[in-house]
Scaffold this motif. Structure first.
Motif, mmCIF file in Angstrom:
data_model
loop_
_atom_site.group_PDB
_atom_site.id
_atom_site.type_symbol
_atom_site.label_atom_id
_atom_site.label_comp_id
_atom_site.label_asym_id
_atom_site.label_seq_id
_atom_site.Cartn_x
_atom_site.Cartn_y
_atom_site.Cartn_z
ATOM 1 N N ASP A 57 12.906 -3.236 -2.521
ATOM 2 C CA ASP A 57 12.212 -2.584 -1.286
ATOM 3 C C ASP A 57 12.580 -1.336 -0.902
ATOM 4 O O ASP A 57 12.234 -0.866 0.084
ATOM 5 C CB ASP A 57 12.989 -3.307 -0.196
ATOM 6 C CG ASP A 57 12.551 -5.094 -0.472
ATOM 7 O OD1 ASP A 57 11.260 -5.202 -0.550
ATOM 8 O OD2 ASP A 57 13.362 -5.805 -0.369
ATOM 9 N N ARG A 64 0.368 -3.969 -1.294
ATOM 10 C CA ARG A 64 1.765 -3.369 -1.534
ATOM 11 C C ARG A 64 1.275 -2.072 -2.259
ATOM 12 O O ARG A 64 0.965 -1.838 -3.354
ATOM 13 C CB ARG A 64 2.555 -4.187 -2.087
ATOM 14 C CG ARG A 64 3.977 -3.728 -2.400
ATOM 15 C CD ARG A 64 4.906 -4.504 -3.030
ATOM 16 N NE ARG A 64 6.215 -4.294 -3.125
ATOM 17 C CZ ARG A 64 7.366 -5.076 -3.227
ATOM 18 N NH1 ARG A 64 6.971 -6.423 -3.452
ATOM 19 N NH2 ARG A 64 8.357 -4.747 -3.157
ATOM 20 N N ASN A 69 5.600 1.716 -2.285
ATOM 21 C CA ASN A 69 6.498 0.535 -1.850
ATOM 22 C C ASN A 69 6.309 0.012 -0.268
ATOM 23 O O ASN A 69 7.033 -0.892 0.401
ATOM 24 C CB ASN A 69 7.937 0.401 -1.899
ATOM 25 C CG ASN A 69 8.470 -1.004 -2.513
ATOM 26 O OD1 ASN A 69 8.007 -1.831 -2.664
ATOM 27 N ND2 ASN A 69 9.903 -0.973 -2.894
ATOM 28 N N PHE A 129 4.059 -1.817 2.519
ATOM 29 C CA PHE A 129 2.931 -2.742 2.724
ATOM 30 C C PHE A 129 1.896 -2.212 3.685
ATOM 31 O O PHE A 129 2.455 -1.829 4.865
ATOM 32 C CB PHE A 129 3.559 -4.161 3.202
ATOM 33 C CG PHE A 129 4.324 -5.002 2.209
ATOM 34 C CD1 PHE A 129 3.512 -5.540 1.061
ATOM 35 C CD2 PHE A 129 5.708 -5.111 2.368
ATOM 36 C CE1 PHE A 129 4.487 -6.399 0.355
ATOM 37 C CE2 PHE A 129 6.383 -5.705 1.395
ATOM 38 C CZ PHE A 129 5.692 -6.547 0.404
ATOM 39 N N ARG A 172 10.845 -6.090 7.468
ATOM 40 C CA ARG A 172 10.147 -6.541 6.077
ATOM 41 C C ARG A 172 10.548 -7.759 5.663
ATOM 42 O O ARG A 172 9.571 -8.298 5.092
ATOM 43 C CB ARG A 172 10.780 -5.314 5.101
ATOM 44 C CG ARG A 172 10.013 -4.919 3.910
ATOM 45 C CD ARG A 172 10.661 -3.888 2.955
ATOM 46 N NE ARG A 172 9.895 -3.954 1.845
ATOM 47 C CZ ARG A 172 9.167 -3.120 1.398
ATOM 48 N NH1 ARG A 172 8.108 -2.441 2.187
ATOM 49 N NH2 ARG A 172 8.705 -3.154 0.100
#
Lengths: 268, 73
Positions: A79, A151, A155, A157, A195
């Protein structure tokens, strides 16, 4: 994948299924038919995910058919934020008081025009140390609908957020769930919680799948409540603008909500 | 011998190009994406002013053109 969901990849079956989906004929905010590569129907989830080959025009994958697979292979694992452009601004949360908007149109109307931001004095830098400028020191809360998401290589979204289906004119804005900063960063905990909430929503739905490099579209659009800081995407002030090709003509600004600091998604 | 210049009769004059048209409404139904617009041409006069919005959009099946590679965020 639970039995209550089904993924279809045959183009003819996709066509037939689309024709039978309630409310999908000529609905606003759907992708071009020839961009749909597969679809996942989820009876229990209450919505259908249309997987497409649409990407933002500036992504490596947009350079041609051969580039998509290579770009997918390069997608970061985990992430962590993988970008550099205006990193300081993107990963920071404004301290401003939250302004409430009941509609994306009202939010867009409240923004300083793109042309003024491009001509901003001092000029807004695009390097990693570029911080929020005065006009970006705003926090907002908006009630809206998620039409599509992807995405990206950094990284983040990208959520394409629009108005109620019955509202005219149709318009959308990009709102981003940022990749995570270092654990020592002041915004880490809040951005991780946000997230995780996005991921948990898809996990809770049979057939729910997080978007990948190419845009997924949702039918019907997913009701959403979003909080976050405003951000001007100076990096894409010239050339290709952000957004899926099917919706880009109805995205009037390159302002974003970035980062999203709270998200509540509801099953349609 | 110098060529004689043909004079246009008033009835055969080409319509003058308009200097300005109404502002573009990017959210009007059927408009192209803003970043695809390469130029706007205005022609006509009076109430009959038209705008041609030139874009870089092509059918996907056309021979691909080289794209400008931009640095990713």
């Amino acid at each position: 994948m639970p039995k209550s969901s089904k993924t279809i990849t045959n183009p003819l079956t996709i066509d037939m299924t689309m024709a039978e989906l309630p409310g999908a004929t000529h609905r606003k905010g759907l992708p071009a038919k020839d961009s749909i590569t597969s679809m996942t129907t989820s009876a229990a989830g209450g919505f259908t995910i249309l997987h497409t080959n649409e990407v933002d025009g500036y992504e490596e994958a947009a350079q041609g058919p051969g580039f998509l697979a290579a770009a997918k292979a390069k997608l970061p694992k985990g992430d962590d934020f993988g970008g550099t452009a205006r990193k300081a601004a993107k990963l920071s949360i404004s301290a401003a008081k939250t302004e409430n908007f009941k509609d994306v149109k009202a939010l867009i109307a409240s923004l300083v025009p793109d042309a003024k931001m491009i001509a901003h004095k001092p000029k807004i830098g695009t390097g990693p140390t570029s911080k929020r400028v005065k006009e970006e020191e705003r926090n907002i809360h908006v009630t809206a609908f998620m039409y599509a998401a992807s995405r990206e290589a950094d990284n983040d979204f990208h959520l394409i957020i629009g108005r109620d289906l019955s509202a005219t004119p149709e318009m959308y804005m990009t709102m981003e769930l940022s990749g995570l900063p270092a654990k020592t960063d002041a915004s880490f905990a809040q951005l991780k919680t946000t997230r995780d909430a996005f991921k948990a929503f898809f996990k809770s739905i049979p057939g729910g799948k997080l978007p990948g490099l190419t845009y997924d579209f949702y039918h019907p659009p997913v009701p959403v409540q979003i909080d976050g800081s405003l951000f001007f995407d100076m990096t894409h002030a010239t050339g290709q603008r952000p957004g899926p090709p099917s919706l880009k003509s109805r995205m009037p600004v390159i302002w974003e909500v970035h980062p999203i600091t709270k998200i509540v998604l509801k099953k349609p | 011998m110098a060529k004689s210049k043909k004079k246009q009769t008033p009835g055969k004059r080409r319509p003058k190009k308009a200097t300005a048209g109404p502002p573009l409404d990017p959210l009007r139904t059927g408009m192209p994406a803003l970043d695809s617009i390469t130029g706007v041409e205005v022609f006509g006069k009076g109430k009959r002013v038209f705008q041609i919005i030139h874009t870089d959009e092509v059918d996907e099946y056309e021979k691909p053109r080289a794209k400008v590679r931009r640095k990713k965020t």
